[in-house]
Scaffold this motif. Structure first.
Motif: not given
Length: 512
Positions: A62-65, A211-223, A52-56
């Motif tokens: 991209s990430r394999v899911v 509870s992060s709004w910008m954590n690159p290892f959870s929120v950003a990837i999950a969104q 999947v591709n996403y913008l950050a």
């Protein structure tokens, strides 16, 4: 007869009062046994993957899911779902029950999992062994206590807030281990305990992480995986971070105040004896010269350099370990040149080995806990495993529930699943491709599904013995996991209740 009865009752009371929580290794062993038994009843299955591709930050990534519609049970020769029960022992490098400890210890790579975290622990343990051997930390703590007498409670909110911010901004977690080595002796000196140290370091980072709004290892990837704008919903999450941080801080300060008044109430009072017995006997006007100043400046410079590398260069375990190893060499050289505590080149080497040696016990626990995942077939979506079957079944259950209950059940599922996959990015890759389309089906916004993921994934890191970072931090603070469980369960329950209210409330408010 009456006397015999009295003796029996007294013996029963004595037996109850002398019961102790099993050692952490005993608990891990029985959890591994339960995982092995599970393989006799749950068939194995696997998913296909997709990219999947996403913008950050304006950059396409991209990430394999997991492909959520691709799950299939592996079938036996009769066409029935296949069981793959764990044998007592497997030769040829296989993973039988009695192989789980060794296989767990050598699992993963230098980038994480067991072997990477264990080597990280040994290197930073050795480096800080050199630091402690100079005597600078002991003498510096004494001076700090003297200068701040009466204001010690200010340390807790300051440190807790900084570590929570670190967890929120750049996913701080493993880095807390190194800080705990320095902060724990300070906390003991100030009249607190090892548990307080774990709270203001590792637990604070996980509150920020969850509870992060910008954590690159959870929120950003999950969104990104969920197909919603990366870092969207930040306003609500900033408020959530502040609320959870205040909640954690209030709990920590209340506990710390109680322990300072009555130290014997601490569940880690017996293990804190190590720090009390090894406290410097120096007076408040003890040695503090230019060599000590250079040692402290080296530590500060290393920490600043590591933070810069993590934030701007995406450094992880190998790079961070290398920086702390370099710090150990530099500080060892300073100790030899300025004769700090009679330092010699040989003493530097001995101190490094002794520091690394203190990490062996938590390293064994980290490895054995990682072996539990191996017994269930590993965490790979394309590898036939019991874990994949559990993941698919949970998704099917959630798809049948009413919308508000589905949102809550997503939180519950993510909290439980984190026991097996403690990596935030790994859990996002495994679960979000299933949770995102399920959210559409049951009438829950994808933003709420991401919220359930991040809260469930992050908060349980402060409890599960399969978290390498938690076990390592407990290890350097000499807090047994059994004692930690007796302490943390109330706070963990509070976090889950508030998280449930947040997720359900966000659903009803249409958070998107």
């Amino acid at each position: 007869m009456e006397q015999t009865s009295s003796i029996g009752k007294a013996q029963a009371v004595k037996n109850i009062s002398t019961w102790q929580m099993p050692d952490t290794l005993v608990i891990i062993f029985f959890v591994a046994l339960a995982a092995a038994v599970l393989t006799y009843f749950v068939p194995i299955g696997a998913f296909d993957t997709q990219e999947v591709n996403y913008l950050a930050d304006g950059v396409e990534k991209s990430r394999v899911v997991v492909d959520p519609s691709s799950f299939q049970y592996i079938l036996d020769e009769h066409g029935d779902p296949k069981l793959q029960p764990v044998a007592l022992f497997e030769g040829g490098g296989g993973a039988g029950f009695f192989n789980f400890a060794f296989e767990g210890l050598v699992s993963g790579s230098k980038w994480g999992s067991a072997i990477g975290v264990i080597m990280f622990m040994l290197v930073i343990g050795g480096s800080f062994g050199v630091v402690m051997a100079t005597g600078t930390i002991d003498n510096g703590i004494l001076r700090l206590i003297d200068k701040t007498r009466g204001n010690e409670m200010l340390f807790i909110p300051a440190i807790f807030s900084l570590f929570s911010l670190g967890g929120a901004v750049f996913g701080m977690g493993e880095e807390a281990i190194a800080f705990a080595i320095i902060i724990c002796p300070l906390m003991i000196r100030l009249g607190y305990d090892g548990i307080t140290t774990v709270m203001v370091t590792y637990v604070a980072t996980q509150i920020g992480f969850a509870s992060s709004w910008m954590n690159p290892f959870s929120v950003a990837i999950a969104q990104g995986i969920a197909g919603i704008p990366v870092l969207s919903g930040s306003g609500m999450r900033v408020i959530m971070w502040a609320g959870f941080t205040l909640m954690g801080l209030a709990f920590t300060m209340s506990y710390a105040k109680k322990i300072k008044q009555t130290p014997s109430l601490s569940l880690s009072y017996h293990s804190d004896a190590y720090f009390r017995d090894n406290q410097s006997k120096a007076s408040l006007d003890s040695r503090f010269n230019i060599g000590d100043i250079l040692v402290l400046l080296s530590i500060v410079a290393t920490v600043a350099w590591v933070i810069w590398g993590v934030v701007t260069q995406a450094w992880f375990i190998p790079e961070i370990a290398s920086q702390f190893f370099t710090m150990g060499i530099v500080i060892g050289s300073i100790g030899v040149i300025f004769k700090l505590n009679g330092m010699t080149i040989n003493k530097v080497a001995t101190s490094f080995k002794q520091g690394a040696g203190t990490m062996l016990e938590p390293a064994v626990l980290v490895g054995c806990a990682s072996g539990i995942l191996i017994l269930l077939g590993g965490g790979g979506p394309t590898e036939p495993s019991v874990l994949n079957s559990i993941l698919n079944s949970a998704g099917n259950v959630i798809g049948q529930l009413p919308n508000a209950l589905s949102a809550w059940f997503m939180l519950l599922f993510q909290s439980v699943f984190n026991f097996f996959v403690t990596s935030g990015s790994g859990q996002a890759a495994l679960t979000m491709p299933l949770m995102a389309p399920l959210a559409d089906i049951v009438g829950v916004t994808r933003q709420v599904a991401v919220l359930a993921f991040q809260l469930g994934d992050g908060f349980t890191n402060v409890l599960v013995p399969t978290s390498a970072s938690l076990m390592a931090t407990l290890g350097v603070c000499r807090v047994d996991w059994g004692d930690w469980l007796k302490f943390i369960w109330r706070f963990m329950l509070g976090l889950f209740v508030v998280s449930s209210l947040v997720v359900v409330g966000a659903h009803y408010l249409g958070f998107s």
